[in-house]
Design a protein around this motif. Structure first.
Motif, PDB file in Angstrom:
ATOM      1  N   LEU A 189       4.913   5.780  -8.615  1.00 35.25           N
ATOM      2  CA  LEU A 189       4.738   5.990  -7.174  1.00 35.25           C
ATOM      3  C   LEU A 189       5.802   5.211  -6.415  1.00 35.25           C
ATOM      4  N   GLY A 190       6.298   5.805  -5.353  1.00 30.21           N
ATOM      5  CA  GLY A 190       7.290   5.111  -4.541  1.00 30.21           C
ATOM      6  C   GLY A 190       6.627   4.444  -3.351  1.00 30.21           C
ATOM      7  N   THR A 191       7.019   3.209  -3.073  1.00 35.17           N
ATOM      8  CA  THR A 191       6.411   2.522  -1.930  1.00 35.17           C
ATOM      9  C   THR A 191       6.740   3.255  -0.624  1.00 35.17           C
ATOM     10  N   MET A 192       7.961   3.800  -0.541  1.00 32.47           N
ATOM     11  CA  MET A 192       8.369   4.503   0.682  1.00 32.47           C
ATOM     12  C   MET A 192       7.552   5.766   0.917  1.00 32.47           C
ATOM     13  N   GLU A 193       7.207   6.400  -0.197  1.00 34.57           N
ATOM     14  CA  GLU A 193       6.411   7.628  -0.108  1.00 34.57           C
ATOM     15  C   GLU A 193       5.046   7.303   0.507  1.00 34.57           C
ATOM     16  N   LEU A 194       4.489   6.185   0.061  1.00 36.47           N
ATOM     17  CA  LEU A 194       3.207   5.757   0.603  1.00 36.47           C
ATOM     18  C   LEU A 194       3.332   5.343   2.060  1.00 36.47           C
ATOM     19  N   GLU A 195       4.412   4.640   2.354  1.00 38.11           N
ATOM     20  CA  GLU A 195       4.597   4.182   3.738  1.00 38.11           C
ATOM     21  C   GLU A 195       4.738   5.376   4.684  1.00 38.11           C
ATOM     22  N   SER A 196       5.488   6.391   4.252  1.00 36.43           N
ATOM     23  CA  SER A 196       5.633   7.590   5.098  1.00 36.43           C
ATOM     24  C   SER A 196       4.273   8.224   5.326  1.00 36.43           C
ATOM     25  N   ALA A 197       3.447   8.231   4.290  1.00 34.69           N
ATOM     26  CA  ALA A 197       2.119   8.833   4.437  1.00 34.69           C
ATOM     27  C   ALA A 197       1.276   8.028   5.431  1.00 34.69           C
ATOM     28  N   PHE A 198       1.379   6.703   5.372  1.00 35.89           N
ATOM     29  CA  PHE A 198       0.610   5.877   6.322  1.00 35.89           C
ATOM     30  C   PHE A 198       1.046   6.133   7.760  1.00 35.89           C
ATOM     31  N   VAL A 199       2.359   6.130   7.994  1.00 38.92           N
ATOM     32  CA  VAL A 199       2.803   6.254   9.387  1.00 38.92           C
ATOM     33  C   VAL A 199       2.602   7.672   9.917  1.00 38.92           C
ATOM     34  N   ALA A 200       2.328   8.596   9.012  1.00 39.43           N
ATOM     35  CA  ALA A 200       2.009   9.952   9.483  1.00 39.43           C
ATOM     36  C   ALA A 200       0.624   9.983  10.132  1.00 39.43           C
ATOM     37  N   HIS A 201      -0.161   8.918   9.924  1.00 42.63           N
ATOM     38  CA  HIS A 201      -1.489   8.848  10.542  1.00 42.63           C
ATOM     39  C   HIS A 201      -1.326   8.463  12.014  1.00 42.63           C
ATOM     40  N   ARG A 202      -2.049   9.126  12.877  1.00 41.82           N
ATOM     41  CA  ARG A 202      -1.819   8.953  14.323  1.00 41.82           C
ATOM     42  C   ARG A 202      -2.043   7.531  14.831  1.00 41.82           C
ATOM     43  N   SER A 203      -2.800   6.715  14.133  1.00 43.64           N
ATOM     44  CA  SER A 203      -3.094   5.371  14.642  1.00 43.64           C
ATOM     45  C   SER A 203      -2.131   4.301  14.132  1.00 43.64           C
TER      46      SER A 203
ATOM     47  N   VAL B 299       4.348  -1.249   1.873  1.00 42.79           N
ATOM     48  CA  VAL B 299       3.514  -1.164   0.675  1.00 42.79           C
ATOM     49  C   VAL B 299       4.167  -1.930  -0.456  1.00 42.79           C
ATOM     50  N   THR B 300       3.329  -2.671  -1.145  1.00 44.93           N
ATOM     51  CA  THR B 300       3.826  -3.407  -2.308  1.00 44.93           C
ATOM     52  C   THR B 300       2.715  -3.384  -3.369  1.00 44.93           C
TER      53      THR B 300
ATOM     54  N   VAL C 186      -5.867  -4.251 -15.556  1.00 49.67           N
ATOM     55  CA  VAL C 186      -6.005  -2.995 -16.292  1.00 49.67           C
ATOM     56  C   VAL C 186      -4.864  -2.037 -15.956  1.00 49.67           C
ATOM     57  N   LYS C 187      -4.645  -1.830 -14.646  1.00 43.90           N
ATOM     58  CA  LYS C 187      -3.699  -0.793 -14.236  1.00 43.90           C
ATOM     59  C   LYS C 187      -2.236  -1.248 -14.254  1.00 43.90           C
ATOM     60  N   GLY C 188      -2.008  -2.489 -14.629  1.00 42.05           N
ATOM     61  CA  GLY C 188      -0.639  -2.995 -14.623  1.00 42.05           C
ATOM     62  C   GLY C 188      -0.242  -3.484 -13.242  1.00 42.05           C
ATOM     63  N   GLU C 189      -0.331  -2.572 -12.285  1.00 42.62           N
ATOM     64  CA  GLU C 189      -0.067  -2.942 -10.894  1.00 42.62           C
ATOM     65  C   GLU C 189      -1.114  -2.261 -10.049  1.00 42.62           C
ATOM     66  N   SER C 190      -1.484  -2.887  -8.917  1.00 39.49           N
ATOM     67  CA  SER C 190      -2.319  -2.151  -7.981  1.00 39.49           C
ATOM     68  C   SER C 190      -1.660  -2.207  -6.607  1.00 39.49           C
ATOM     69  N   ILE C 191      -1.968  -1.201  -5.796  1.00 42.04           N
ATOM     70  CA  ILE C 191      -1.254  -1.015  -4.527  1.00 42.04           C
ATOM     71  C   ILE C 191      -1.844  -1.888  -3.427  1.00 42.04           C
ATOM     72  N   VAL C 192      -0.981  -2.575  -2.698  1.00 37.85           N
ATOM     73  CA  VAL C 192      -1.399  -3.393  -1.559  1.00 37.85           C
ATOM     74  C   VAL C 192      -0.603  -2.915  -0.344  1.00 37.85           C
ATOM     75  N   ALA C 193      -1.311  -2.611   0.738  1.00 33.20           N
ATOM     76  CA  ALA C 193      -0.618  -2.106   1.931  1.00 33.20           C
ATOM     77  C   ALA C 193      -0.821  -3.055   3.103  1.00 33.20           C
ATOM     78  N   PHE C 194       0.259  -3.347   3.799  1.00 35.86           N
ATOM     79  CA  PHE C 194       0.198  -4.119   5.043  1.00 35.86           C
ATOM     80  C   PHE C 194       0.488  -3.142   6.176  1.00 35.86           C
ATOM     81  N   ILE C 195      -0.448  -3.071   7.116  1.00 32.63           N
ATOM     82  CA  ILE C 195      -0.396  -2.008   8.116  1.00 32.63           C
ATOM     83  C   ILE C 195      -0.381  -2.577   9.531  1.00 32.63           C
TER      84      ILE C 195
ATOM     85  N   ILE D 230      -4.859   8.962   2.860  1.00 33.10           N
ATOM     86  CA  ILE D 230      -3.950   8.901   1.698  1.00 33.10           C
ATOM     87  C   ILE D 230      -4.484   9.793   0.581  1.00 33.10           C
ATOM     88  N   ARG D 231      -5.797   9.747   0.387  1.00 35.42           N
ATOM     89  CA  ARG D 231      -6.398  10.573  -0.668  1.00 35.42           C
ATOM     90  C   ARG D 231      -6.145  12.056  -0.381  1.00 35.42           C
TER      91      ARG D 231
END
Ligand code: WTA
Length: 647
Positions: A521-535, A541-542, A548-557, A577-578
């Motif tokens: 997953l790309g952090t930028m891809e996630l960030e674009s998805a977040f800012v597409a939200h109207r609020s 994203v980092t 278990v998962k190796g890495e888990s996603i943390v978002a600062f908004i 995001i889902r």
């Protein structure tokens, strides 16, 4: 860094040679005359016409086996029809609900020919793109091979992705047809794939036809150009003359995440790609006639393309394809499958192993795993403890482990032990050596080789047959992404180290690409998805390490002015995001802040965010525009640590 394991030398249970002389000799020969070496490998394929030139190298564009003509489905299917493999099981499929199906090579051939004729009937011709959005069922492989048979280019989209991801990928490829299912089955629930397609369709004008497989038996509505797979197959001719395509004709596009907002369409050719996956499968897995190969990867990712579909079928082995989750109905499913079908080789991810390890030894110990002779891992670094567990509890200290490093872009395995050439002493957590014909190195910022034992950037110095042709429709981005960091050298974006014995250790990504449960997953891809939200005004994203998962996603908004930082907003964002990207992209943690730490030139300082998210030290902040921002991020993190949102 772990020291070389003593276990193997001491236990004497795994027979190893003192030094990998056979591998070294072969590798040396290969690199001395790269073209001769790969041409010898390519001769294992069935060609309609041999190539005129082994390699046309116009850096960074490689045309392998130029002038040659072949067909990928012929190499997977027709080539077996005159031998005893004809009636052997090609795919043994296990549904999550316990259903089972077996397709022999002949049956698979028949289905592929029929479906190729269906595609033709709907106007698909050589070079057209077909999007495949199916769950892990044999029809996924059938659809891919049917495309290959007529020279169409398949673009498989992981069935865990949601509608926006589908829209982006269909539009980029300009696909003519979507092949989907009413639903897929995951963790006992139906994932409504047709519904996702229906949501996407108003935004995908290139689609002329939707073919729908009945898998979940749920109610769906068929639009005017929608047709059931089983209806379309009725009366389709049994024979389909394969299209002999140029060796450099694209076989598939597979979208993958990088450091930019949009996913990249990695484009693979035919002759080079098939040569690479066939050779590496033989070297690494040393396929034998009676092998039952269980690769747990979803075909939506590259491992599934190369080592569920193309390589095992070309090699004529029997493979197990599993539809569902590794922990459904209980945390023992892979072991149950290994026992049930007598799998001899298991190729899986460190994430799956970490999950199983958590449940203790007694679960796998209650299954008969004695059929297994070889274990493999792929997709992310494997921690030495997990490697040891795999070796001891699953391999009973008698099965070698191949840790294989490669990427969507490389097409096939690049680094890993070649059990089919020579066993070498294993070191838990090391991928051992490069495949023959692959020249890997580790360099510093300037591109100079670093001393042994020093961390640096992994590079690949010479072209290889499985390398991507380019990015779909974007040669410039292809050049910039992979070949500009160290000019003339392929840059995969990974850290690595070579130890004093010449063993390669992969040390994680050097860029903003995340590996969450092995998914890229790309952090930028996630960030674009977040800012597409109207609020939302801004997002960064980092990740932080996850057991278990190796890495888990943390978002600062950063919410827009006047928007409350509420739990309700957080829930909305997770749902957003889902719905847009899919469940695999949903962050584990979301923190609201007033601003993000940025450099004077306005770049978000991800290193700092990562350090905060991981609880590490923040280091040098002198280039920060606003020193307060990092404290704020840290405070937000501290405040919210106790209310982590588990998704
Ligand atoms: C990571 C998956 C450590 C790496 C086949 C690479 C690994 C990225 C390994 C590609 C491994 C893959 N050890 N890291 N054995 N295998 N990776 O495109 O960061 O989904 O660049 O291909 O996964 O991910 P992709």
């Amino acid at each position: 860094m772990s020291e070389p394991s003593k276990l193997y030398e001491e236990s004497g249970k795994v027979k190893v040679s003192i030094s990998p002389w056979r591998l070294q000799t072969l590798s040396k020969e290969a690199l001395n005359d790269l073209e001769k070496f790969w041409a010898e490998q390519a001769r294992q394929l069935n060609w309609t016409k041999y190539w005129d030139r082994t390699l046309e190298w116009d850096p960074p564009f490689a045309r392998w086996f130029a002038g040659g003509l072949l067909n990928a489905s012929v190499n997977c299917l027709d080539r077996h029809l005159d031998s005893e493999t004809r009636n052997k099981a090609a795919i043994v499929w296990e549904g999550e609900d316990g259903q089972s199906r077996t397709l022999t090579y002949f049956e698979l051939y028949r289905q592929v020919c029929k479906f190729a004729n269906v595609l033709k009937r709907y106007g698909v011709t050589k070079g057209d793109r077909v999007t495949i959005y199916l769950p892990m069922v044999p029809e996924l492989a059938i659809a891919m091979l049917a495309c290959a048979r007529i020279g169409a280019i398949h673009s498989v989209i992981f069935s865990g992705f949601s509608s926006q991801a589908l829209v982006d990928r269909v539009n980029d490829a300009q696909s003519k047809v979507i092949v989907t299912a009413d639903g897929g089955i995951r963790k006992g629930k139906v994932v409504e794939l047709k519904k996702v397609v229906d949501e996407a369709l108003p935004s995908t004008p290139s689609i002329e036809r939707v073919i729908v497989l009945k898998r979940a038996a749920i109610e769906i509505t068929l639009g005017p150009n929608h047709v059931w797979w089983h209806e379309a197959m009725k009366g389709a001719p049994h024979v389909c003359i394969p299209e002999a395509v140029e060796s450099t004709h694209p076989l598939f596009i597979l979208y993958t995440s990088g450091t930019t907002g949009k996913p990249k369409g990695v484009m693979h050719g035919t002759g080079g790609y098939l040569t690479h996956v066939l050779s590496t499968a033989k070297w690494v897995f040393d396929f034998q006639k009676n092998d039952v190969f269980f690769c747990t990867a979803d075909i939506g990712w590259v491992t599934g393309h190369s080592y569920v579909v193309y390589a095992p079928l070309m090699c004529g082995v029997t493979e197990v394809m599993y539809e569902g989750a590794p922990d459904f109905p209980g945390p023992d499913r892979y072991w149950a499958i290994v026992e049930k079908y007598g799998a001899t080789i298991l190729y899986t991810t460190p994430t799956a192993l970490r999950m199983y390890m958590k449940y203790g030894d007694s679960i796998p110990e209650s299954f008969d795993l004695s059929s297994v002779r070889l274990l493999g891992t792929v997709g992310e670094p494997i921690n030495p403890e997990v490697w040891m567990w795999y070796h001891r509890v699953i391999g009973k200290e008698r099965c070698p482990i191949v840790d294989t490093w490669w990427q969507t872009e490389t097409g096939g395995i690049m680094l890993g032990m070649c059990t089919g050439i020579e066993m070498v002493p294993m070191k838990p957590g090391s991928a051992t050596f490069a495949m023959p014909g692959i020249e890997a190195g580790v360099v510093d910022e300037k591109g100079d080789a670093v001393p042994l034992g020093t961390k640096g950037y992994l590079v690949i110095r010479r072209p290889w047959p499985g390398m991507l042709l380019s990015l779909w429709g974007d040669d410039e981005k292809y050049k910039a992404t992979y070949w500009s960091r160290f000019p003339g050298t392929y840059y995969p974006g990974d850290y690595a180290m070579i130890d004093k014995d010449g063993y390669l250790w992969l040390l994680g990504r050097a860029d903003d690409v995340l590996k969450v449960a092995g998914h890229r997953l790309g952090t930028m891809e996630l960030e674009s998805a977040f800012v597409a939200h109207r609020s939302i005004a801004e997002a960064a994203v980092t990740s932080r390490p996850d057991q278990v998962k190796g890495e888990s996603i943390v978002a600062f908004i950063v919410p827009k002015e006047g928007i409350a930082k509420s739990l309700e907003l957080r829930k909305q964002l997770l749902d957003h995001i889902r719905a847009t990207l899919g469940a695999i992209a949903v962050p584990e943690e979301v923190y609201f802040v007033d601003k993000l730490p940025k450099t004077r030139s306005g770049k978000i300082m991800r290193r700092l965010l990562k350090a905060v998210a991981s609880g590490g030290t923040v280091g040098d902040t002198t280039t920060l525009e606003d020193g307060a921002a990092i404290d704020e991020v840290r405070k937000a993190y501290e405040d919210l640590k106790h209310e982590v949102v588990h998704t």
